[in-house]
Design a protein around this motif. Structure first.
Motif, PDB file in Angstrom:
ATOM      1  N   PHE A 134       0.852  -1.182   0.000  1.00 31.06           N
ATOM      2  CA  PHE A 134       0.000   0.000   0.000  1.00 31.06           C
ATOM      3  C   PHE A 134       0.889   1.233   0.000  1.00 31.06           C
ATOM      4  O   PHE A 134       1.920   1.279   0.668  1.00 31.06           O
ATOM      5  N   LYS A 135       0.475   2.248  -0.745  1.00 27.25           N
ATOM      6  CA  LYS A 135       1.288   3.444  -0.903  1.00 27.25           C
ATOM      7  C   LYS A 135       1.558   4.123   0.433  1.00 27.25           C
ATOM      8  O   LYS A 135       2.674   4.588   0.702  1.00 27.25           O
ATOM      9  N   LYS A 136       0.533   4.184   1.294  1.00 29.50           N
ATOM     10  CA  LYS A 136       0.687   4.818   2.598  1.00 29.50           C
ATOM     11  C   LYS A 136       1.753   4.104   3.417  1.00 29.50           C
ATOM     12  O   LYS A 136       2.601   4.740   4.060  1.00 29.50           O
ATOM     13  N   LYS A 137       1.719   2.777   3.411  1.00 30.94           N
ATOM     14  CA  LYS A 137       2.700   2.005   4.166  1.00 30.94           C
ATOM     15  C   LYS A 137       4.099   2.165   3.573  1.00 30.94           C
ATOM     16  O   LYS A 137       5.095   2.176   4.303  1.00 30.94           O
ATOM     17  N   THR A 138       4.166   2.268   2.248  1.00 27.64           N
ATOM     18  CA  THR A 138       5.461   2.431   1.593  1.00 27.64           C
ATOM     19  C   THR A 138       6.113   3.736   2.010  1.00 27.64           C
ATOM     20  O   THR A 138       7.321   3.793   2.296  1.00 27.64           O
ATOM     21  N   LEU A 139       5.324   4.811   2.054  1.00 28.22           N
ATOM     22  CA  LEU A 139       5.852   6.114   2.453  1.00 28.22           C
ATOM     23  C   LEU A 139       6.282   6.097   3.912  1.00 28.22           C
ATOM     24  O   LEU A 139       7.348   6.617   4.273  1.00 28.22           O
ATOM     25  N   GLU A 140       5.464   5.482   4.759  1.00 27.00           N
ATOM     26  CA  GLU A 140       5.800   5.388   6.180  1.00 27.00           C
ATOM     27  C   GLU A 140       7.088   4.596   6.379  1.00 27.00           C
ATOM     28  O   GLU A 140       7.959   4.980   7.165  1.00 27.00           O
ATOM     29  N   ARG A 175      10.248   6.553   5.518  1.00 28.70           N
ATOM     30  CA  ARG A 175      10.666   7.459   6.597  1.00 28.70           C
ATOM     31  C   ARG A 175      11.287   6.682   7.755  1.00 28.70           C
ATOM     32  O   ARG A 175      12.254   7.128   8.381  1.00 28.70           O
ATOM     33  N   LYS A 176      10.716   5.506   8.051  1.00 22.84           N
ATOM     34  CA  LYS A 176      11.271   4.695   9.133  1.00 22.84           C
ATOM     35  C   LYS A 176      12.685   4.224   8.795  1.00 22.84           C
ATOM     36  O   LYS A 176      13.554   4.164   9.681  1.00 22.84           O
ATOM     37  N   ILE A 181      15.065   6.863   9.663  1.00 21.59           N
ATOM     38  CA  ILE A 181      15.236   6.976  11.114  1.00 21.59           C
ATOM     39  C   ILE A 181      16.079   5.824  11.653  1.00 21.59           C
ATOM     40  O   ILE A 181      16.992   6.029  12.469  1.00 21.59           O
ATOM     41  N   PHE A 182      15.800   4.603  11.210  1.00 26.34           N
ATOM     42  CA  PHE A 182      16.567   3.457  11.692  1.00 26.34           C
ATOM     43  C   PHE A 182      18.047   3.578  11.285  1.00 26.34           C
ATOM     44  O   PHE A 182      18.939   3.207  12.059  1.00 26.34           O
ATOM     45  N   ARG A 183      18.282   4.078  10.092  1.00 28.49           N
ATOM     46  CA  ARG A 183      19.671   4.273   9.667  1.00 28.49           C
ATOM     47  C   ARG A 183      20.370   5.295  10.567  1.00 28.49           C
ATOM     48  O   ARG A 183      21.525   5.110  10.955  1.00 28.49           O
ATOM     49  N   GLN A 184      19.644   6.368  10.926  1.00 25.17           N
ATOM     50  CA  GLN A 184      20.221   7.373  11.807  1.00 25.17           C
ATOM     51  C   GLN A 184      20.386   6.837  13.225  1.00 25.17           C
ATOM     52  O   GLN A 184      21.365   7.158  13.908  1.00 25.17           O
ATOM     53  N   MET A 185      19.438   6.018  13.686  1.00 23.18           N
ATOM     54  CA  MET A 185      19.589   5.389  15.002  1.00 23.18           C
ATOM     55  C   MET A 185      20.861   4.546  15.048  1.00 23.18           C
ATOM     56  O   MET A 185      21.598   4.559  16.050  1.00 23.18           O
ATOM     57  N   ASN A 186      21.115   3.822  13.975  1.00 21.13           N
ATOM     58  CA  ASN A 186      22.308   2.994  13.903  1.00 21.13           C
ATOM     59  C   ASN A 186      23.568   3.857  13.899  1.00 21.13           C
ATOM     60  O   ASN A 186      24.537   3.567  14.609  1.00 21.13           O
ATOM     61  N   ILE A 191      12.880  12.224  13.987  1.00 22.14           N
ATOM     62  CA  ILE A 191      11.752  11.639  14.722  1.00 22.14           C
ATOM     63  C   ILE A 191      10.625  12.645  14.866  1.00 22.14           C
ATOM     64  O   ILE A 191       9.436  12.306  14.722  1.00 22.14           O
ATOM     65  N   THR A 192      10.969  13.906  15.134  1.00 24.37           N
ATOM     66  CA  THR A 192       9.937  14.951  15.228  1.00 24.37           C
ATOM     67  C   THR A 192       9.209  15.099  13.904  1.00 24.37           C
ATOM     68  O   THR A 192       7.977  15.213  13.857  1.00 24.37           O
ATOM     69  N   SER A 193       9.962  15.072  12.808  1.00 23.63           N
ATOM     70  CA  SER A 193       9.347  15.164  11.482  1.00 23.63           C
ATOM     71  C   SER A 193       8.452  13.966  11.208  1.00 23.63           C
ATOM     72  O   SER A 193       7.353  14.100  10.655  1.00 23.63           O
ATOM     73  N   PHE A 194       8.901  12.772  11.619  1.00 23.63           N
ATOM     74  CA  PHE A 194       8.110  11.563  11.407  1.00 23.63           C
ATOM     75  C   PHE A 194       6.768  11.666  12.121  1.00 23.63           C
ATOM     76  O   PHE A 194       5.722  11.343  11.566  1.00 23.63           O
ATOM     77  N   HIS A 195       6.796  12.108  13.374  1.00 27.83           N
ATOM     78  CA  HIS A 195       5.558  12.190  14.154  1.00 27.83           C
ATOM     79  C   HIS A 195       4.633  13.306  13.676  1.00 27.83           C
ATOM     80  O   HIS A 195       3.446  13.289  14.010  1.00 27.83           O
ATOM     81  N   SER A 196       5.156  14.232  12.907  1.00 29.44           N
ATOM     82  CA  SER A 196       4.283  15.254  12.340  1.00 29.44           C
ATOM     83  C   SER A 196       3.450  14.699  11.196  1.00 29.44           C
ATOM     84  O   SER A 196       2.422  15.274  10.824  1.00 29.44           O
TER      85      SER A 196
END
Length: 359
Positions: free
Chosen positions: A207-213, A216-217, A220-225, A339-344
């Motif tokens: 689903f397109k919505k899940k793909t976009l989400e 972004r994840k 974030i996971f790459r930055q967490m690493n 993360i702030t951008s993701f939650h927006s």
């Protein structure tokens, strides 16, 4: 010892391949079981790629086996030459992962030539493909584990362990040998994180919505690493240059301790903020104790002026510690921004990460 999903799937794939081979009256059902072992994969995406590659690799092994037997026979030297050709062709076609099974196909066909050699070769090739397809079916039926969960909790657990050691390290309250062995363990954990990241990246969204989400994840996971790696680098420098830290003026040591306490506290809060355990507006970087990067660097320059010999190794080592802290702080700030951008864009109830016990 924990029974993992891949261990279980491998056993099921072997049983299924042997059963199908016997059901179809294959002359060597064990070959199907061997093929299933080679073909089992942790994700559906990798399974699709594997079955395509295995078909190509087995065709190469079968074709060369038939060609060499018809032209040169099946002397052990001929089998060795054929094996060399199989390896070369697989490497040329960038099918490195199929070399093992291609050689199994080659040997199983070349071992017993006779008057009915071509049908015999076809049966052997078909038996091996039964194993490959059995592994593919098992990968489809048994859904892969949620690598998003595994990835997040592996990062969270590794980060928690690093932060614990940093807290102890800046207070000189730790066992050197224990920390040294744990640093090696943490390096291995970061490699495991990279593997989980690759597997999660390979998972397909429909689903397109899940793909976009998910896109972004992934960022974030790459930055967490990356942030966890900077934290580990800071820990290693604290451990390596402990004597240099002890030689610093007491007020400078206190400032470094407060700065690191601030950064790791912020880091901890962000890991919880991402999964909605802490509201976005409650994450604080404690400005009363946190210096900006310029202030911390200026503090180091002030410390440098107290040394008449600028070639003193103490200065270079201290500079490495300060630069590592600054880099770590910048990575944490960038993670906060992501993360702030993701939650927006996404609410907490959209997150699919669930609590589970990690290995």
């Amino acid at each position: 010892m924990k029974l993992g999903a891949r261990i279980f799937k491998t056993g099921v794939a072997i049983v299924l391949s042997l059963y199908l081979a016997q059901l179809l009256h294959s002359p060597a059902p064990v070959l199907a079981g061997i093929a299933a072992i080679f073909a089992i994969q942790p994700t559906i995406y990798r399974s699709v790629l594997t079955i395509i590659e295995q078909i190509q690799g087995n065709l190469i092994g079968a074709a060369l086996a038939v060609l060499f037997v018809l032209l040169l026979g099946n002397h052990i030297i001929v089998i060795g030459l054929a094996a060399i050709m199989v390896i070369i062709l697989n490497l040329k076609l960038k099918l490195e992962n199929t070399i093992g099974l291609s050689l199994v196909t080659l040997l199983s066909i070349m071992e017993t030539p006779g008057s009915d050699f071509i049908p015999f070769a076809g049966f052997r090739f078909g038996t091996i493909m039964i194993g490959v397809f059995s592994a593919f079916i098992v990968n489809l039926v048994f859904l892969p584990p949620k690598y998003e969960n595994k990835l997040y909790f592996k990062i969270a657990n590794t980060t928690e362990e690093i932060i614990k050691w940093i807290r102890l390290g800046i207070r000189y309250d730790y066992d050197h040998n224990h920390l040294k062995s744990d640093i090696e363990h943490l390096k291995d954990s970061l490699l495991k994180i990279s593997q989980f990241y690759s597997m999660y990246k390979e998972e397909r969204s429909y689903f397109k919505k899940k793909t976009l989400e998910k896109s972004r994840k992934l960022v974030i996971f790459r930055q967490m690493n990356s942030t966890a790696k900077r934290a580990l680098d800071t820990l290693k420098r604290i451990h390596r240059f402990e004597n240099e830290l002890l030689q610093l003026p007491e007020d400078f040591q206190q400032t470094i301790q407060e700065q690191l306490d601030c950064i790791i506290y912020h880091h901890e809060q962000l890991m919880l903020k991402f999964i909605g355990k802490i509201p976005t507006h409650n994450v604080s970087s404690e400005p009363s104790t946190c210096l900006d990067h310029k202030e911390l660097f200026n503090l180091f320059l002030s410390h440098q002026k107290d040394y008449s010999d600028l070639n003193d190794p103490h200065l270079y080592h201290t500079m490495q510690i300060i630069s590592s802290i600054i880099d770590y702080g910048e990575q944490v700030e960038h993670l906060d921004t992501l993360i702030t951008s993701f939650h927006s864009f996404h609410h907490n109830d959209e997150l699919t990460i669930e609590q589970e016990q990690m290995e």
